[in-house]
Design an enzyme around this catalytic site. Structure first.
Site, PDB file in Angstrom:
ATOM      1  N   LEU A   1      64.617  77.941  18.282  1.00 46.42           N
ATOM      2  CA  LEU A   1      64.166  78.912  19.291  1.00 46.42           C
ATOM      3  C   LEU A   1      62.964  78.340  20.061  1.00 46.42           C
ATOM      4  CD1 LEU A   1      63.710  81.987  16.839  1.00 46.42           C
ATOM      5  CD2 LEU A   1      65.910  80.850  17.767  1.00 46.42           C
TER       6      LEU A   1
ATOM      7  N   GLY B   1      66.278  76.864  14.766  1.00 45.65           N
ATOM      8  CA  GLY B   1      67.313  77.753  15.120  1.00 45.65           C
ATOM      9  C   GLY B   1      68.453  77.024  15.783  1.00 45.65           C
TER      10      GLY B   1
ATOM     11  N   ASN C   1      63.360  74.231   9.094  1.00 44.72           N
ATOM     12  CA  ASN C   1      61.687  73.618   9.195  1.00 44.72           C
ATOM     13  C   ASN C   1      60.577  74.599   9.380  1.00 44.72           C
ATOM     14  OD1 ASN C   1      62.722  73.380  11.736  1.00 44.72           O
ATOM     15  ND2 ASN C   1      60.902  72.079  12.275  1.00 44.72           N
ATOM     16  N   GLU C   2      61.128  75.953   9.265  1.00 49.39           N
ATOM     17  CA  GLU C   2      60.179  76.848   9.728  1.00 49.39           C
ATOM     18  C   GLU C   2      58.752  76.807   9.003  1.00 49.39           C
ATOM     19  OE1 GLU C   2      63.395  77.440   9.527  1.00 49.39           O
ATOM     20  OE2 GLU C   2      63.761  78.587  11.259  1.00 49.39           O
TER      21      GLU C   2
HETATM   22  N1  CO8 Z   1      60.465  75.190  21.814  1.00 48.25           N
HETATM   23  C1  CO8 Z   1      59.715  74.659  23.067  1.00 48.25           C
HETATM   24  N2  CO8 Z   1      59.538  73.686  23.386  1.00 48.25           N
HETATM   25  C2  CO8 Z   1      60.071  72.570  22.871  1.00 48.25           C
HETATM   26  C3  CO8 Z   1      60.679  72.607  21.452  1.00 48.25           C
HETATM   27  C4  CO8 Z   1      60.781  74.264  21.087  1.00 48.25           C
HETATM   28  N3  CO8 Z   1      61.534  74.441  19.868  1.00 48.25           N
HETATM   29  N4  CO8 Z   1      60.893  71.663  20.914  1.00 48.25           N
HETATM   30  C5  CO8 Z   1      60.620  70.710  22.009  1.00 48.25           C
HETATM   31  N5  CO8 Z   1      59.953  71.400  22.852  1.00 48.25           N
HETATM   32  C6  CO8 Z   1      59.362  70.516  23.932  1.00 48.25           C
HETATM   33  C7  CO8 Z   1      58.541  69.741  23.683  1.00 48.25           C
HETATM   34  O1  CO8 Z   1      56.996  70.220  23.522  1.00 48.25           O
HETATM   35  C8  CO8 Z   1      58.353  68.824  25.104  1.00 48.25           C
HETATM   36  O2  CO8 Z   1      57.611  69.299  25.999  1.00 48.25           O
HETATM   37  P1  CO8 Z   1      56.641  68.515  27.020  1.00 48.25           P
HETATM   38  O3  CO8 Z   1      57.720  67.447  27.826  1.00 48.25           O
HETATM   39  O4  CO8 Z   1      56.292  69.462  27.792  1.00 48.25           O
HETATM   40  O5  CO8 Z   1      55.703  67.522  26.230  1.00 48.25           O
HETATM   41  C9  CO8 Z   1      59.960  68.439  25.135  1.00 48.25           C
HETATM   42  O6  CO8 Z   1      60.403  69.877  24.677  1.00 48.25           O
HETATM   43  C10 CO8 Z   1      60.478  67.490  24.703  1.00 48.25           C
HETATM   44  O7  CO8 Z   1      60.338  67.396  23.293  1.00 48.25           O
HETATM   45  P2  CO8 Z   1      60.280  65.899  22.836  1.00 48.25           P
HETATM   46  O8  CO8 Z   1      59.529  65.117  23.381  1.00 48.25           O
HETATM   47  O9  CO8 Z   1      59.667  66.178  21.334  1.00 48.25           O
HETATM   48  O10 CO8 Z   1      61.931  65.644  22.395  1.00 48.25           O
HETATM   49  P3  CO8 Z   1      62.512  64.476  21.221  1.00 48.25           P
HETATM   50  O11 CO8 Z   1      63.589  64.059  21.974  1.00 48.25           O
HETATM   51  O12 CO8 Z   1      61.407  63.417  21.095  1.00 48.25           O
HETATM   52  O13 CO8 Z   1      62.511  65.171  20.031  1.00 48.25           O
HETATM   53  C11 CO8 Z   1      63.330  67.138  18.700  1.00 48.25           C
HETATM   54  C12 CO8 Z   1      63.659  66.385  20.153  1.00 48.25           C
HETATM   55  C13 CO8 Z   1      63.581  66.360  17.705  1.00 48.25           C
HETATM   56  C14 CO8 Z   1      64.148  68.482  18.969  1.00 48.25           C
HETATM   57  C15 CO8 Z   1      61.701  67.753  18.835  1.00 48.25           C
HETATM   58  O14 CO8 Z   1      61.671  68.214  20.135  1.00 48.25           O
HETATM   59  C16 CO8 Z   1      61.471  68.837  18.055  1.00 48.25           C
HETATM   60  O15 CO8 Z   1      61.319  68.476  16.672  1.00 48.25           O
HETATM   61  N6  CO8 Z   1      61.345  70.034  18.407  1.00 48.25           N
HETATM   62  C17 CO8 Z   1      60.542  71.044  17.549  1.00 48.25           C
HETATM   63  C18 CO8 Z   1      61.664  71.698  16.940  1.00 48.25           C
HETATM   64  C19 CO8 Z   1      61.244  72.835  15.853  1.00 48.25           C
HETATM   65  O16 CO8 Z   1      60.627  72.740  15.187  1.00 48.25           O
HETATM   66  N7  CO8 Z   1      61.634  74.167  16.161  1.00 48.25           N
HETATM   67  C20 CO8 Z   1      61.340  74.959  15.585  1.00 48.25           C
HETATM   68  C21 CO8 Z   1      61.509  76.337  16.333  1.00 48.25           C
HETATM   69  S1  CO8 Z   1      61.249  77.893  15.381  1.00 48.25           S
HETATM   70  C22 CO8 Z   1      62.893  78.284  15.110  1.00 48.25           C
HETATM   71  O17 CO8 Z   1      63.900  78.125  15.662  1.00 48.25           O
HETATM   72  C23 CO8 Z   1      62.905  79.630  14.161  1.00 48.25           C
HETATM   73  C24 CO8 Z   1      61.923  80.658  14.261  1.00 48.25           C
HETATM   74  C25 CO8 Z   1      62.046  81.612  13.323  1.00 48.25           C
HETATM   75  C26 CO8 Z   1      61.009  82.590  13.437  1.00 48.25           C
HETATM   76  C27 CO8 Z   1      60.711  83.532  12.441  1.00 48.25           C
HETATM   77  C28 CO8 Z   1      59.464  84.173  12.402  1.00 48.25           C
HETATM   78  C29 CO8 Z   1      59.120  85.468  11.443  1.00 48.25           C
END
Ligand code: CO8
Length: 260
Positions: free
Chosen positions: A66, A111, A135-136
């Site tokens: 997400l 997500g 990994n939430e």
């Molecule tokens: N949302 C928004 N922006 C993101 C996200 C995301 N999920 N993931 C990465 N970005 C952004 C980064 O901040 C970065 O931004 P910027 O260029 O401005 O610095 C850009 O995207 C590129 O990211 P990376 O440099 O980290 O890219 P890599 O290729 O090195 O890594 C990964 C890719 C492995 C995907 C890494 O970006 C990562 O681990 N991202 C986070 C993933 C994550 O933890 N997602 C969880 C989202 S929460 C969810 O999906 C379920 C929520 C349920 C809610 C329930 C509540 C009740």
């Protein structure tokens, strides 16, 4: 379709391939989710489309899950709209009549993992740099019951209990071991393997397969379908809390620092 997704439908095989192409990491934003749902609806209505492969055009990432920016510093109204779109995507994929195969050609956290788990079969690139899982808890948030249900249906109760509490991201080898993915292949074989696998599934009469899929998944789908509004309210109440917003802010900072 939009520029964020590209759908190639091969009339002769009856198989469509959905390429997610929303740079940099295919995060599931409100806009992206809306486009995916529209595309899926079209395919679902087309009786000649029997199978769907979902994959990523971004190098190294299937989907980052997400879009955190749709949950951070946003109004309760926005959060509610966003959550409805997340529910819609899950309901459409998990309940799809098509054969769905996830060609997981990169990392697939949260997500992204959910999206792949809604498919009937998962093929992942055998690259130890990639990871997949819910990994939430690492973000200080809690996977909703239907994320949990989907994982239980995929890997069982015990593995889910551990995975969810620890917010585990699995390497491809570990993911294969617990059954979170069904097959590992070399990076550049993911899509071709998905197509080969599809052929096997296409050999089963649709009607019998569809009823069987529905029999397996309906109780889980009905649970959310009957509680959508309450689930939206829960999400909005939780995500707009100061303490949760603070956790998300820190996590975003961590993502940026890690990059530097
Ligand atoms: N949302 C928004 N922006 C993101 C996200 C995301 N999920 N993931 C990465 N970005 C952004 C980064 O901040 C970065 O931004 P910027 O260029 O401005 O610095 C850009 O995207 C590129 O990211 P990376 O440099 O980290 O890219 P890599 O290729 O090195 O890594 C990964 C890719 C492995 C995907 C890494 O970006 C990562 O681990 N991202 C986070 C993933 C994550 O933890 N997602 C969880 C989202 S929460 C969810 O999906 C379920 C929520 C349920 C809610 C329930 C509540 C009740």
């Amino acid at each position: 379709t939009s520029q964020k997704i590209k759908v190639d439908f091969d009339q002769s095989s009856g198989v469509a391939v959905m390429h997610m192409q929303s740079p940099p990491v295919n995060s599931l934003s409100l806009e992206f989710l809306t486009d995916v749902c529209i595309a899926l609806e079209k395919l679902e209505m087309d009786k000649s489309c029997r199978g769907l492969v979902v994959t990523s055009s971004q190098p190294k990432v299937f989907s980052a899950g997400l879009d955190i920016l749709d949950m951070y510093g946003k109004s309760p109204e926005h959060c509610a709209e966003f959550w409805k779109a997340v529910q819609e995507m899950w309901l459409k994929f998990y309940g799809s009549n098509m054969i769905t195969i996830a060609a997981v050609n990169g990392s697939s956290p949260a997500g992204g993992c959910l999206l792949s788990m809604t498919c009937d079969y998962r093929i992942m690139a055998d690259n130890p740099r990639y990871s997949i899982g819910l990994n939430e808890t690492k973000l200080g948030i809690v996977a909703p019951f239907w994320f949990k249900d989907t994982m239980v249906n995929t890997v069982g109760h015990r593995a889910t209990e551990m995975a969810l509490q620890l917010g585990l991201l699995y390497s491809p080898a570990e993911a294969l071991k617990i059954g979170l993915v069904d097959q590992l292949v070399h990076e550049d074989q993911v899509l071709t393997t998905a197509t080969e696998t599809m052929t096997k599934w296409l050999a089963i009469p649709d009607h019998a397969r569809q009823l069987t899929k529905s029999m397996m998944r309906k109780p889980t789908i009905d649970k959310l379908a009957a509680n959508r509004e309450a689930d939206v309210n829960n999400f909005v109440k939780f995500i707009t809390k100061d303490s949760i917003q603070k956790s998300l802010g820190m996590y975003l900072e961590m993502l940026k620092r890690r990059k530097a």
